[in-house]
Scaffold this active site. Sequence first.
Site, PDB file in Angstrom:
ATOM      1  N   HIS A  80       0.881  -1.347  -0.009  1.00  0.00           N
ATOM      2  CA  HIS A  80       0.057  -0.273   0.058  1.00  0.00           C
ATOM      3  C   HIS A  80       1.005   1.241  -0.027  1.00  0.00           C
ATOM      4  O   HIS A  80       1.978   1.053   0.368  1.00  0.00           O
ATOM      5  CB  HIS A  80      -1.110   0.033   1.225  1.00  0.00           C
ATOM      6  CG  HIS A  80      -1.850  -1.147   1.192  1.00  0.00           C
ATOM      7  ND1 HIS A  80      -2.786  -1.027   2.199  1.00  0.00           N
ATOM      8  CD2 HIS A  80      -2.072  -2.173   0.424  1.00  0.00           C
ATOM      9  CE1 HIS A  80      -3.808  -2.204   1.913  1.00  0.00           C
ATOM     10  NE2 HIS A  80      -3.292  -2.914   1.007  1.00  0.00           N
ATOM     11  N   GLU A  82       1.221   3.902   1.836  1.00  0.00           N
ATOM     12  CA  GLU A  82       1.765   4.051   3.083  1.00  0.00           C
ATOM     13  C   GLU A  82       3.208   2.962   3.453  1.00  0.00           C
ATOM     14  O   GLU A  82       4.082   3.635   4.032  1.00  0.00           O
ATOM     15  CB  GLU A  82       0.855   4.028   4.453  1.00  0.00           C
ATOM     16  CG  GLU A  82      -0.342   5.002   4.120  1.00  0.00           C
ATOM     17  CD  GLU A  82      -1.516   4.513   3.544  1.00  0.00           C
ATOM     18  OE1 GLU A  82      -2.626   4.747   3.694  1.00  0.00           O
ATOM     19  OE2 GLU A  82      -1.377   3.438   2.571  1.00  0.00           O
ATOM     20  N   CYS A 115      -5.867   1.613   6.009  1.00  0.00           N
ATOM     21  CA  CYS A 115      -6.584   0.378   6.279  1.00  0.00           C
ATOM     22  C   CYS A 115      -5.978  -0.153   7.700  1.00  0.00           C
ATOM     23  O   CYS A 115      -5.137   0.445   8.166  1.00  0.00           O
ATOM     24  CB  CYS A 115      -6.092  -0.641   5.070  1.00  0.00           C
ATOM     25  SG  CYS A 115      -4.425  -1.089   5.096  1.00  0.00           S
ATOM     26  N   CYS A 118      -2.217  -0.793   7.336  1.00  0.00           N
ATOM     27  CA  CYS A 118      -1.262   0.495   7.455  1.00  0.00           C
ATOM     28  C   CYS A 118      -1.332   1.132   8.697  1.00  0.00           C
ATOM     29  O   CYS A 118      -0.562   1.831   9.021  1.00  0.00           O
ATOM     30  CB  CYS A 118      -1.551   1.619   6.374  1.00  0.00           C
ATOM     31  SG  CYS A 118      -1.372   0.743   4.778  1.00  0.00           S
TER      32      CYS A 118
END
Length: 190
Positions: A80, A82, A115, A118
């Site tokens: 992701h 991040e 999410c 993260c």
Amino acid sequence: MTTPPSLAITLPPWIAEVVDWNRRLEGDEARMDLAIRLSKENVERGTGGPFGAVIVEHGTGRLVAVGVNSVVRLTNCTLHAEMVAFQFAQQRVGSFTLAGPGLAVHELATSCEPCAMCLGAILWSGVKRVVCGAARDDATRLNFEEGPVFDDSWRYLEERGITARRQVRRAEARAVLELYRGRGGAIYNG
């Protein structure tokens, strides 16, 4: 297999065209501008999902790292935006934590509320502040599974000294999510 496998995490080549590493990102708006631009470029150039992230030094606005969603491009569910930004930031500062001795205080700006994965990484990354664009509901509207993130999750971070500002430039960040949906982008965890 005679040699152990290796793994390479890379940013798309277009990052060099978009990111000015010498520009100071003063304030939440400038940081969110770049996070949203990264997410949009990632969609428009077909290199990943509609998420971008930026890590800066608090106070100076010095850009430390960027990340874009690379799940599909690099076939790795953990990449992701991040997570990618954390990995490059920690590599750049030479520490597994951005809160290491002698290091500046670091902040994360992300184009969408994180999410569950993260959010956990935020806790362990060493950043002390998070700025988010689109809301969790905006991502779930596209059928992205965001996992167990609750109001208590945000309070947990605050209790550990990590502050958050949410829904900064939400409409612009949400528009990138809608662009991704309009283009039929892969929903890889729904």
